[in-house]
Design a protein around this motif. Sequence first.
Motif, PDB file in Angstrom:
ATOM      1  N   PRO A  64       0.685  -1.195  -0.021  1.00 51.44           N
ATOM      2  CA  PRO A  64      -0.161   0.095   0.111  1.00 51.44           C
ATOM      3  C   PRO A  64       0.763   1.324  -0.147  1.00 51.44           C
ATOM      4  N   LYS A  65       0.275   2.294  -0.946  1.00 50.11           N
ATOM      5  CA  LYS A  65       1.211   3.315  -0.969  1.00 50.11           C
ATOM      6  C   LYS A  65       0.806   4.240   0.439  1.00 50.11           C
ATOM      7  N   SER A  66      -0.290   3.820   1.233  1.00 46.84           N
ATOM      8  CA  SER A  66      -0.487   4.547   2.454  1.00 46.84           C
ATOM      9  C   SER A  66       0.524   4.362   3.358  1.00 46.84           C
ATOM     10  N   PHE A  67       1.418   3.395   2.983  1.00 48.51           N
ATOM     11  CA  PHE A  67       2.470   3.267   4.153  1.00 48.51           C
ATOM     12  C   PHE A  67       3.327   4.176   4.252  1.00 48.51           C
ATOM     13  N   ALA A  68       3.360   5.331   3.191  1.00 44.29           N
ATOM     14  CA  ALA A  68       4.106   6.476   3.284  1.00 44.29           C
ATOM     15  C   ALA A  68       3.759   7.428   4.274  1.00 44.29           C
ATOM     16  N   LYS A  69       2.687   7.121   4.920  1.00 41.79           N
ATOM     17  CA  LYS A  69       2.170   8.048   5.997  1.00 41.79           C
ATOM     18  C   LYS A  69       2.672   7.689   7.515  1.00 41.79           C
ATOM     19  N   LEU A  70       3.357   6.440   7.383  1.00 40.17           N
ATOM     20  CA  LEU A  70       4.093   5.899   8.726  1.00 40.17           C
ATOM     21  C   LEU A  70       5.280   6.499   9.021  1.00 40.17           C
ATOM     22  N   LYS A  71       5.311   7.734   9.339  1.00 37.42           N
ATOM     23  CA  LYS A  71       6.566   8.416   9.611  1.00 37.42           C
ATOM     24  C   LYS A  71       7.431   7.876  10.835  1.00 37.42           C
ATOM     25  N   SER A  72       6.773   7.083  11.737  1.00 36.02           N
ATOM     26  CA  SER A  72       7.351   6.754  12.830  1.00 36.02           C
ATOM     27  C   SER A  72       8.085   5.313  12.606  1.00 36.02           C
ATOM     28  N   LEU A  73       7.697   4.723  11.490  1.00 34.61           N
ATOM     29  CA  LEU A  73       8.181   3.220  11.296  1.00 34.61           C
ATOM     30  C   LEU A  73       9.600   3.085  10.962  1.00 34.61           C
ATOM     31  N   ARG A  74       9.997   2.167  11.768  1.00 38.37           N
ATOM     32  CA  ARG A  74      11.651   1.835  11.738  1.00 38.37           C
ATOM     33  C   ARG A  74      11.811   0.464  11.013  1.00 38.37           C
ATOM     34  N   PHE A  75      10.804  -0.691  11.204  1.00 43.34           N
ATOM     35  CA  PHE A  75      11.160  -1.833  10.626  1.00 43.34           C
ATOM     36  C   PHE A  75       9.718  -2.124   9.791  1.00 43.34           C
ATOM     37  N   LEU A  76      10.040  -2.886   8.827  1.00 42.47           N
ATOM     38  CA  LEU A  76       8.871  -3.030   8.001  1.00 42.47           C
ATOM     39  C   LEU A  76       9.122  -4.632   7.104  1.00 42.47           C
ATOM     40  N   ARG A  77       8.820  -5.565   7.547  1.00 45.10           N
ATOM     41  CA  ARG A  77       9.259  -6.889   6.842  1.00 45.10           C
ATOM     42  C   ARG A  77       8.031  -7.420   6.377  1.00 45.10           C
ATOM     43  N   LEU A  78       8.110  -7.484   5.038  1.00 41.61           N
ATOM     44  CA  LEU A  78       6.999  -8.264   4.200  1.00 41.61           C
ATOM     45  C   LEU A  78       7.507  -9.271   3.553  1.00 41.61           C
ATOM     46  N   ASN A  79       8.512  -9.897   4.018  1.00 40.03           N
ATOM     47  CA  ASN A  79       9.135 -11.077   3.069  1.00 40.03           C
ATOM     48  C   ASN A  79       8.494 -12.254   3.187  1.00 40.03           C
ATOM     49  N   ASN A  80       8.735 -13.125   2.456  1.00 38.82           N
ATOM     50  CA  ASN A  80       7.905 -14.473   2.206  1.00 38.82           C
ATOM     51  C   ASN A  80       6.408 -14.385   2.044  1.00 38.82           C
ATOM     52  N   ASN A  81       5.946 -13.575   1.268  1.00 35.44           N
ATOM     53  CA  ASN A  81       4.641 -13.555   0.994  1.00 35.44           C
ATOM     54  C   ASN A  81       4.312 -13.859  -0.584  1.00 35.44           C
ATOM     55  N   LYS A  82       3.197 -13.179  -0.936  1.00 26.96           N
ATOM     56  CA  LYS A  82       2.915 -13.537  -2.579  1.00 26.96           C
ATOM     57  C   LYS A  82       2.683 -12.242  -3.087  1.00 26.96           C
TER      58      LYS A  82
END
Length: 212
Positions: free
Chosen positions: A130-148
């Motif tokens: 989602p492009k909306s993740f760009a609003k998560l200004k405090s985000l330090r860790f984003l792990r989306l690996n091993n999906n489809k």
Amino acid sequence: MVPLILTLLFFFLLSSSPAISTNYEGNALHALRTRLSDPTNVLQSWDPTLVNPCTWFHVSCDSQNHVIRLDLGNSNVTGQLGPEIGELQHLQYLELYRNNFEGKIPEELGNLKNLVSMDLYDNSFEGGIPKSFAKLKSLRFLRLNNNKLTGSIPRELASLSSLKVFDVSNNDICGTIPIDGPFSSFPLQSFDNNSRLNGPELQGLVPYDFGC
């Protein structure tokens, strides 16, 4: 006489039905539970009749009884996330890794502006990031690996200056890897095993999403 009977009947039905929490965070989590298959009963403590969900297993709250952590990692649950999860406005940690979540990642996750860590790896999520993740200004860790996951990496994520860890390996991501902002420091292993991903963008050239 008839209106009086109907009124009494209404209050009888109301009193005999299971109460639902007036706490909006509890309601959001209860809505999530209704979407999930829970064969090992890890969610059995999620009682919607309570004032708030702070006594539920896998849920942590702050001193104001706001939900700040949801940890369902490795819980053997199956199902889809719905838009109601975006109502957990105080959430800082979303741990849903190693389950069988499927379907698209809700755009509403972009409403969780206090989020520090989001671990959705080792599931069956489909569709785009989602492009909306760009609003998560405090985000330090984003792990989306091993999906489809498919589609390109949203260039909007380059604005996440706090992002320290980003992993989309083992998906079906396409296009090119951004080079701006935090993407300048992520190791190439973060993007491994995406057969349609064509490496970093070239400096000064307009990004082109090969194969997307």
